[in-house]
Design a protein around this motif. Structure first.
Motif, short mmCIF file in Angstrom:
data_model
loop_
_atom_site.label_atom_id
_atom_site.label_comp_id
_atom_site.label_asym_id
_atom_site.label_seq_id
_atom_site.Cartn_x
_atom_site.Cartn_y
_atom_site.Cartn_z
N UNK A 102 -5.81 -0.36 5.85
CA UNK A 102 -4.86 -1.00 6.76
C UNK A 102 -3.42 -0.78 6.31
N UNK A 103 -3.21 -0.47 5.04
CA UNK A 103 -1.85 -0.22 4.55
C UNK A 103 -1.27 1.07 5.09
N UNK A 104 -2.14 2.03 5.40
CA UNK A 104 -1.67 3.31 5.89
C UNK A 104 -1.07 3.14 7.29
N UNK A 105 0.07 3.70 7.49
CA UNK A 105 0.75 3.55 8.77
C UNK A 105 1.70 2.37 8.82
N UNK A 106 1.78 1.56 7.75
CA UNK A 106 2.70 0.42 7.74
C UNK A 106 4.07 0.79 7.20
N UNK B 265 7.06 -6.05 8.93
CA UNK B 265 6.83 -5.99 7.49
C UNK B 265 8.14 -5.96 6.71
N UNK B 266 9.12 -5.24 7.23
CA UNK B 266 10.40 -5.14 6.53
C UNK B 266 11.06 -6.49 6.35
N UNK B 267 11.04 -7.30 7.39
CA UNK B 267 11.67 -8.61 7.29
C UNK B 267 10.92 -9.51 6.32
N UNK B 268 9.59 -9.44 6.36
CA UNK B 268 8.80 -10.25 5.42
C UNK B 268 9.13 -9.89 3.98
N UNK B 269 9.25 -8.59 3.68
CA UNK B 269 9.59 -8.18 2.32
C UNK B 269 10.98 -8.66 1.92
N UNK B 270 11.92 -8.56 2.84
CA UNK B 270 13.29 -9.03 2.52
C UNK B 270 13.30 -10.52 2.22
N UNK C 164 -25.59 -5.16 23.30
CA UNK C 164 -24.21 -4.66 23.23
C UNK C 164 -23.58 -4.95 21.87
N UNK C 165 -22.87 -3.97 21.36
CA UNK C 165 -22.18 -4.14 20.08
C UNK C 165 -21.00 -5.07 20.27
N UNK C 166 -20.95 -6.09 19.44
CA UNK C 166 -19.83 -7.02 19.54
C UNK C 166 -18.63 -6.42 18.84
N UNK C 167 -17.62 -6.03 19.58
CA UNK C 167 -16.46 -5.39 18.94
C UNK C 167 -15.64 -6.38 18.15
N UNK C 168 -15.24 -6.00 16.95
CA UNK C 168 -14.41 -6.85 16.10
C UNK C 168 -13.41 -5.94 15.37
N UNK C 169 -12.27 -6.50 15.02
CA UNK C 169 -11.40 -5.76 14.11
C UNK C 169 -10.50 -6.73 13.39
N UNK C 170 -9.65 -6.20 12.56
CA UNK C 170 -8.68 -6.99 11.84
C UNK C 170 -7.33 -6.83 12.52
N UNK C 171 -6.85 -7.89 13.10
CA UNK C 171 -5.53 -7.91 13.71
C UNK C 171 -5.33 -6.78 14.71
N UNK D 118 2.62 -13.62 8.46
CA UNK D 118 1.64 -12.93 9.28
C UNK D 118 2.15 -11.53 9.61
N UNK D 119 1.24 -10.57 9.55
CA UNK D 119 1.63 -9.20 9.86
C UNK D 119 0.43 -8.44 10.40
N UNK D 120 0.67 -7.68 11.45
CA UNK D 120 -0.35 -6.79 11.99
C UNK D 120 0.21 -5.38 12.02
N UNK D 121 -0.54 -4.41 11.51
CA UNK D 121 -0.02 -3.03 11.49
C UNK D 121 0.10 -2.40 12.86
N UNK D 122 -0.47 -3.03 13.89
CA UNK D 122 -0.49 -2.40 15.21
C UNK D 122 0.12 -3.32 16.23
#
Length: 593
Positions: free
Chosen positions: A90-94, A51-56, A551-558, A279-283
């Motif tokens: 999703x912003x928390x922890x970034x 994230x830091x490089x993207x902001x710069x 079965x629950x189909x697991x999904x998430x964001x990034x 592109x950025x993923x918090x995890x």
């Protein structure tokens, strides 16, 4: 002198080769978008470097090629940058605040003429931090915005149009940075937003998550309602070009395969205004998993799948279009490979092999959105008439074999060079899915004829102690279920696994292995190989009342497991899926540095 002469000869040889390649392309009559130079997401996408490089890069880069007369008149007035923040959890922890502060300090005097403001998606109309040179005020406002998160669906397009009108009244070179980690798939008035941004001479850049290839997630869940004036569209391209919902499959390639690019709407906005998509993923990247909603009989998920490390060269060849949908529809009608996919898709839907239809209706010169829905899978598992089920499976296998043969014939007759690489990849994966359906229909028919009657007979005569019956005491089966065994390790290991089907199954498995090997050779290290690995051989079982579970189909964001609670009646569903773990030169998404 000799060295100079050799360099001259080498240079002339290179020019001749280049001219020959150009002539081959021009004389081939190619009309695929790779030949006519249509814009793709490759040109605007920046892989995740933190994230830091993207902001710069956004703060330092300034306006791009999309400057208009409105911008040029404001050259002397400096630069105006408005940050539009989608305040999801999703912003928390970034560490967005700390990284923004670091970027501002690092660039120092380079931003002396840059006024920066802030707007938070969902705030009352008119509430924003006006662009200024006061960095302390910006950081205070950003800190407050990050803390006050809001789960659920947000319409960022409406906010962009409002900001475009606001910035259009200000002097200077105008830019917007949209930080949108959770809601890029909520699309509303895309081309209207593009026109308004262009009219006001605004360059838009986006920090967002990676999309899945031709993601049909919301198509498969049409009962979910988006915010008013919007639609759900999570795919990386202008339309869904990969068939989904195959019979006896727990997931579809497009729902689990990382694309290497962002959602189409984000790509389109950035490309149309001269901006970039970061592109950025918090995890960070997690451990490998062989399948989704399926098991692997050969490992515990502790191995590294080498062909899932993305390579820039291959990924960029399969980049989705960033032109308008109208232009994309015009281009796709002349693509022979996609026409073969479209025909096979429709025939498979009529036969009951797939529970979806193409998202567009092809015409002679263009295409239009498809409104009709497929009728669903053929009824094979709701009845315990095993002989009847086996005969249905045989007829369905014959239909599938015919559809596959017709598709291969269309691909062989099509002119080389006229199809886009992405359409050829979709065609290869569609052929594989058809062959996999044949394999699973063989095993299902054999299970109904050989395995299931033996299991029912054992229910009538339970084994003597200490053996235990396979069925629950006092319960009779009410239906048939299935699960998948992942193909992450290939097809060959299944030739050594005891599966019903005999010689016919071994023959079809050999064909499947041949197709898989060709796809690995051509599309390994891309999302298409990723989807190939998550397909599965079906295994069947009886279901009992009160015991069968979907079965629950697991999904998430990034790759971020969504644990937030909804603040509205409809919260965003969790998605736990794959992400491009790494590639030559770095990851498409990952890091979080």
């Amino acid at each position: 002198m000799g060295g100079s002469w050799r360099e001259y000869i080498r240079g002339m040889r290179n020019r001749v080769v280049s001219l020959a390649l150009l002539a081959a392309v021009l004389l081939s009559g190619g009309t695929g978008w790779c030949q006519v130079g249509a814009s793709t997401a490759e040109k605007v996408t920046r892989p995740d470097r933190g994230l830091g490089r993207a902001l710069r890069e956004v703060l330092r880069e300034g306006p791009g090629q999309a400057r208009t007369g409105a911008q040029e008149k404001g050259e002397e007035a400096g630069r105006v940058l408005m940050i539009l923040l989608d305040p999801t959890p999703a912003l928390q922890g970034t560490a967005l605040l700390a990284k923004m502060e670091s970027a501002l300090q690092g660039l120092g005097d380079r931003l002396k003429d840059t006024r920066i403001g802030l707007r938070r998606v969902g705030d009352k109309r008119g509430k924003l931090l006006a662009p200024s040179l006061d960095r302390k005020a910006l950081l205070r406002a950003l800190g407050e915005a990050v803390v006050r998160t809001s789960p659920g669906f947000h319409d960022c397009y409406k906010e962009l149009r409002s900001l475009a009108i606001y910035l259009g009244k200000l002097p200077g070179r105008r830019e917007i940075l949209l930080v949108n980690l959770d809601n890029p798939d909520v699309e509303g008035g895309l081309e209207k937003t593009v026109r308004l941004l262009r009219k006001n001479g605004i360059r838009l850049s986006v920090i967002t998550r990676e999309a899945y290839i031709s993601d049909p997630y919301w198509e498969a869940r049409s009962y979910e309602k988006p915010p008013r004036g919007t639609r759900f569209f999570p795919a990386d391209g202008p339309f869904i070009d990969l068939p989904w919902g195959w019979i006896f499959q727990m997931s579809s390639p497009g729902e689990v395969s990382p694309s290497g690019f962002a959602v189409y709407g984000m790509n389109r906005l950035a490309a149309a205004t001269g901006g970039k998509v970061y592109l950025f993923s918090p995890q960070a990247t997690s451990s490998h998993s062989c399948g989704y909603s399926s098991s692997c009989p050969f490992c515990s998920g502790d191995h590294l799948q080498a062909s899932e490390e993305f390579w820039d060269g291959r990924v960029n060849q399969l980049a989705p279009l960033v032109v308008s949908r109208k232009e994309a529809f015009r281009l796709i009608v002349s693509d022979p490979a996609y026409r073969a996919v479209d025909r096979a898709w429709r025939e498979a839907a009529r036969a009951g092999l797939i529970r979806s239809l193409p998202s567009i209706q092809l015409g002679k010169t263009s295409a239009s959105p498809q409104r009709r829905k497929a009728r669903g899978w053929a009824s094979l598992m709701s009845s315990l008439n095993l002989k009847g089920n086996a005969k249905k499976a045989d007829r369905l296998r014959a239909d599938c074999t015919r559809i596959l043969a017709n598709m291969e014939g269309m691909l062989e007759r099509s002119k080389k060079g006229r199809s886009a690489p992405r359409s050829l990849a979709a065609a290869a994966l569609t052929r594989f899915e058809l062959q996999l359906a044949i394999v699973n229909l063989v095993t299902y028919a054999a299970w109904c004829r050989e395995v299931a009657p033996r299991l029912l007979a054992e229910m009538e005569q339970p084994p003597p102690p200490p053996e235990v019956s396979w069925s629950p005491a006092g319960k009779r089966p009410v239906g048939i279920g299935y699960s998948n065994l992942s193909l992450c390790h290939g097809v060959e290991p299944f030739e050594r696994v005891q599966l019903p089907g005999g010689a016919l199954l071994r023959k079809e498995l050999a064909r499947l292995q041949n197709m898989r090997q060709k796809i690995e050779e051509r599309y390994g290290h891309t999302g298409y190989a990723f989807g190939l690995h998550r397909a599965g051989i079906a295994v069947f079982y009886f279901t009992f009342p009160g015991l069968a579970k979907t079965p629950r189909r697991p999904r998430n964001k990034s790759k971020k497991k969504d644990t937030q609670t909804a603040a509205t009646e409809r919260g965003r569903p969790s998605r736990a899926g794959g992400r491009s773990g790494g590639r030559s030169g770095g990851a498409r998404t990952g890091g979080g540095r």
